[in-house]
Motif scaffolding. Structure first.
Motif, PDB file in Angstrom:
ATOM      1  N   ASP A  52      11.208  -6.285  -9.150  1.00 23.43           N
ATOM      2  CA  ASP A  52      10.986  -5.975 -10.564  1.00 23.43           C
ATOM      3  C   ASP A  52      10.212  -7.102 -11.253  1.00 23.43           C
ATOM      4  O   ASP A  52       9.410  -6.851 -12.150  1.00 23.43           O
ATOM      5  CB  ASP A  52      12.325  -5.710 -11.280  1.00 23.43           C
ATOM      6  N   MET A  53      10.430  -8.338 -10.807  1.00 26.75           N
ATOM      7  CA  MET A  53       9.719  -9.449 -11.424  1.00 26.75           C
ATOM      8  C   MET A  53       8.249  -9.452 -11.026  1.00 26.75           C
ATOM      9  O   MET A  53       7.364  -9.737 -11.845  1.00 26.75           O
ATOM     10  CB  MET A  53      10.359 -10.789 -11.005  1.00 26.75           C
ATOM     11  N   ARG A 101      12.714 -10.119  -5.596  1.00 28.64           N
ATOM     12  CA  ARG A 101      12.877  -9.491  -6.917  1.00 28.64           C
ATOM     13  C   ARG A 101      11.611  -8.712  -7.229  1.00 28.64           C
ATOM     14  O   ARG A 101      10.692  -9.202  -7.885  1.00 28.64           O
ATOM     15  CB  ARG A 101      13.128 -10.571  -7.974  1.00 28.64           C
ATOM     16  N   ILE A 142      15.943 -12.615 -16.350  1.00 24.48           N
ATOM     17  CA  ILE A 142      17.152 -13.037 -15.642  1.00 24.48           C
ATOM     18  C   ILE A 142      17.995 -11.850 -15.212  1.00 24.48           C
ATOM     19  O   ILE A 142      18.479 -11.799 -14.085  1.00 24.48           O
ATOM     20  CB  ILE A 142      17.979 -13.991 -16.536  1.00 24.48           C
ATOM     21  N   ALA A 143      18.178 -10.900 -16.124  1.00 30.03           N
ATOM     22  CA  ALA A 143      19.079  -9.793 -15.793  1.00 30.03           C
ATOM     23  C   ALA A 143      18.347  -8.495 -15.472  1.00 30.03           C
ATOM     24  O   ALA A 143      18.975  -7.523 -15.111  1.00 30.03           O
ATOM     25  CB  ALA A 143      20.049  -9.575 -16.951  1.00 30.03           C
ATOM     26  N   GLY A 144      17.031  -8.473 -15.675  1.00 35.17           N
ATOM     27  CA  GLY A 144      16.285  -7.250 -15.408  1.00 35.17           C
ATOM     28  C   GLY A 144      16.590  -6.147 -16.394  1.00 35.17           C
ATOM     29  O   GLY A 144      16.480  -4.967 -16.089  1.00 35.17           O
ATOM     30  N   ASP A 145      16.995  -6.511 -17.624  1.00 34.29           N
ATOM     31  CA  ASP A 145      17.421  -5.516 -18.591  1.00 34.29           C
ATOM     32  C   ASP A 145      16.978  -5.911 -19.986  1.00 34.29           C
ATOM     33  O   ASP A 145      17.687  -6.623 -20.689  1.00 34.29           O
ATOM     34  CB  ASP A 145      18.948  -5.399 -18.529  1.00 34.29           C
ATOM     35  N   GLN A 167      18.837   1.670 -15.601  1.00 32.30           N
ATOM     36  CA  GLN A 167      19.227   0.718 -16.615  1.00 32.30           C
ATOM     37  C   GLN A 167      18.767   1.100 -18.008  1.00 32.30           C
ATOM     38  O   GLN A 167      19.357   0.714 -18.978  1.00 32.30           O
ATOM     39  CB  GLN A 167      18.673  -0.652 -16.267  1.00 32.30           C
ATOM     40  N   HIS A 168      17.681   1.815 -18.085  1.00 30.42           N
ATOM     41  CA  HIS A 168      17.178   2.107 -19.421  1.00 30.42           C
ATOM     42  C   HIS A 168      17.469   3.513 -19.871  1.00 30.42           C
ATOM     43  O   HIS A 168      17.092   3.896 -20.940  1.00 30.42           O
ATOM     44  CB  HIS A 168      15.672   1.863 -19.469  1.00 30.42           C
ATOM     45  N   LYS A 203       6.505  -0.674 -17.559  1.00 32.20           N
ATOM     46  CA  LYS A 203       7.170  -0.847 -18.856  1.00 32.20           C
ATOM     47  C   LYS A 203       6.297  -1.535 -19.889  1.00 32.20           C
ATOM     48  O   LYS A 203       6.358  -1.217 -21.066  1.00 32.20           O
ATOM     49  CB  LYS A 203       8.429  -1.696 -18.677  1.00 32.20           C
TER      50      LYS A 203
END
Lengths: 336, 280
Positions: B76-77, B74, A283-286, B31-32, B153
């Motif tokens: 990333d998905m 998306r 959902i949040a990509g995190d 983000q990471h 990942k």
């Protein structure tokens, strides 16, 4: 009492700057002595600006990090999750977090005219509920007054004769102040407030729970919902809560806690560690922020220990109520 | 990591093309990155690795699949879906690469395609129809950059993670090799090629679902000529991941195609820049 705390705050600020400006290897005992001689009450404040600030470690989820780093990392976590925070809360708890927050308000039972400080209030859930609750109370009172006016008693008739020119006493307006260290969360909260049309009686303040930007004895109620476990020094946050509350004011904390039942605990752990980071990723990509969140829940002290910490800060009549089998607990204490 | 949004402007002065490159460095909050600094907790095999157990992988695959279907932008998905479902295909790909001498070199040297590693001015000075020049032309015509690929990942093997990363980075080069732009039709054609070449389930999913969104006027060419061409070439071409592209910029595109056993495209698909952005 007030003067000493003010002095303590300004001296703490001064010493902190001194330590920062000079080398970091100031002898701990020297700096501690400066503090101790001036404000004998604030011994625990020593910890945050001794030379061991970098050597002292704390937990960040299951990781061990230097204390100075934790605040910044928590900030980054919430900065990254702010946009999807509410959506994720609904997804992770299947909407149950709304019931928990409603329960918090029920325990609080605010009356019109109360001033609320919602620390780590972020997206404003508690403050919005507070204002709604108080408005509905005000409406109830107004309705009762209107009903009574339809059949006035002889006393009311006589008072209306007696003072024709007297002004109506304005009932004190309730106010909610949302305080959060994270600007992104506050931004999201403000957007929500605008969408809901809640503007009057609501303020948004950036501040650190360990060092609140408010004077002493200001608030009737202090709440912190799902925020105190992210604070680096929980005891300092509790002391600040004690300071800003009025005598008679109430401290209420809604936080994740320990589940007693072993079966439920296993299910809860499995759900937390298997499903929640996946939800965070999808959902949040995190993933990592939500991994931190579930780990930080495990690191937070249990109900009794936290109750002890609240009592240490000076609160009386400290109680807790478990919700959902201990997944969440509401702790409450009074400043007398 | 800074996300470089390269904006290429070409100005033609008479016979000479002058390519001026304007970098706009936009620092995207990684983000990471805030957790990467200390990796004591996780037994991470490579930077950015998040170890997951089979249950989590299944949940991720299902969740990312649903999310990607709901919102195809998306990326990333789509990436996560590829990583969680691609273990077998990646192993087969890795073995194929090991069987090829150039592929072995790629696996040992682990080149990465990024704007920082490419010498753009040198590539711009290469003659027309050379591989490097055509790749650069593809980047500027379609307004894409090689830096927009997500990091791997959820692959629990360091070598396979590199294969996956290489696959992502080679995707743009495939566009150049096949002569396909980044609009939907071009992407579907490349996906069909990749599905046959790599065997990744995510490619098959893209190849099946992509045409559903195509207009009927474009579906025709896809089914009659582009599709069969892509499938045929996917079968007969050398393993595209085994090629050390970074050393072949000067090679002529035709020459490279012949070497890889790829026929030139039967149709010219026009790059329509107003259309959807590049899909992975």
């Amino acid at each position: 009492m007030k003067f000493r705390f003010n002095m303590a705050a300004s001296i703490r600020f001064l010493v902190r700057r001194m330590v920062r400006d000079y080398s970091r290897n100031i002898n701990c005992s020297v700096s501690c002595q400066i503090v101790r001689s001036s404000c004998p009450l604030n011994l625990s404040a020593c910890r945050c600006f001794s030379d061991n600030a970098e050597n002292k470690t704390t937990h960040f989820g299951f990781e061990t990090v230097p204390e100075g780093e934790k605040t910044e990392r928590v900030y980054k976590v919430f900065e990254s999750v702010a946009q999807k925070y509410d959506l994720m809360n609904d997804a992770m708890s299947l909407g149950v977090h709304r019931l928990w927050k409603d329960m918090l308000l029920h325990v609080m039972n605010p009356q019109p005219g109360m001033r609320l400080l919602d620390v780590a209030g972020g997206t404003g859930d508690i403050s919005f509920r507070f204002l709604d609750y108080v408005r509905s109370q005000e409406e109830r009172v107004a309705r009762r007054v209107a009903q009574a006016n339809q059949t006035p008693s002889w006393q009311e008739i006589s008072t209306s004769y007696a003072a024709p020119g007297q002004e109506e006493v304005e009932p004190r307006r309730s106010r909610a102040i949302v305080c959060d260290i994270n600007k992104e969360m506050l931004k999201v909260g403000q957007q929500k407030a605008d969408r809901m049309g809640l503007t009057s009686g609501l303020s948004w303040v950036v501040g650190n729970a360990e060092e609140l930007p408010f004077d002493d004895d200001q608030f009737d109620v202090y709440t912190v919902a799902f925020g105190i476990r992210n604070v680096t020094h929980i005891d300092l946050a509790l002391q600040e809560a004690f300071r800003v509350l009025k005598p008679g004011g109430r401290f209420i904390c809604l936080e994740f806690s320990k589940v007693a039942n072993p079966l439920l605990s296993q299910l809860y752990n499995a759900y937390s560690f298997q499903v929640i980071p996946v939800l965070g990723e999808v959902i949040a990509g995190d993933w990592k922020s939500y991994q931190y969140l579930v780990e930080s829940i495990r690191k937070f002290p249990d109900q009794e220990t936290f109750k002890g910490m609240i009592e240490d800060a000076g609160f009386f009549s400290v109680r807790y109520h478990n919700l959902t089998g201990g997944v969440v607990a509401i702790h409450s204490g009074f400043k007398l | 990591m800074a996300l470089l949004r390269g904006v290429l402007t070409i100005s033609r002065q008479g016979q000479t093309n002058r390519v001026s490159f304007v970098h706009e460095v936009v620092c995207v909050r990684q983000q990471h990155s805030h957790v990467d600094s200390s990796d004591s907790q996780y037994d991470r095999l490579y930077p950015g690795h998040i170890p997951t157990n089979p249950i989590q992988k299944v949940l991720l695959a299902v969740g990312s699949g649903v999310a990607a279907l709901q919102n195809p932008y998306r990326h990333d998905m789509v990436a996560v879906l590829g990583e969680t479902t691609g273990h077998q295909a990646l192993t087969a790909l890795r073995d194929r690469m090991k069987g090829d001498p150039e592929g072995c070199t790629v696996l040992t040297e682990r080149p990465r395609i990024r704007l920082s590693t490419l010498d753009l001015s040198k590539m711009a000075s290469l003659p027309d129809k050379s591989f490097g020049r055509e790749y650069l032309r593809f980047l500027e015509e379609n307004r894409v950059t090689p830096d927009s690929r997500a990091d791997v990942k959820f692959v629990d093997n360091e070598e396979l993670a590199y294969v996956m990363q290489r696959y992502r980075e080679v995707h743009d080069l495939l566009h150049t090799l096949l002569g396909m732009p980044t609009n939907l039709l071009g992407e579907v054609a490349v996906k069909w090629f990749e599905a046959v070449q790599t065997g990744l389930p995510m490619c098959f999913l893209g190849a099946v679902l992509g045409p559903l969104r195509l207009s009927s006027s474009r579906l025709g060419p896809l089914v009659t000529s582009l599709g069969p061409w892509a499938v045929r070439n996917g079968r007969q071409a050398r393993c595209v991941l085994s090629i050390f592209y970074e050393r072949r910029w000067e090679q002529s595109l035709e020459n490279l195609r012949q070497e890889l056993n790829i026929e030139p495209p039967p149709l010219t698909v026009m790059a329509t820049i107003q259309k959807a952005p590049s899909q992975s």
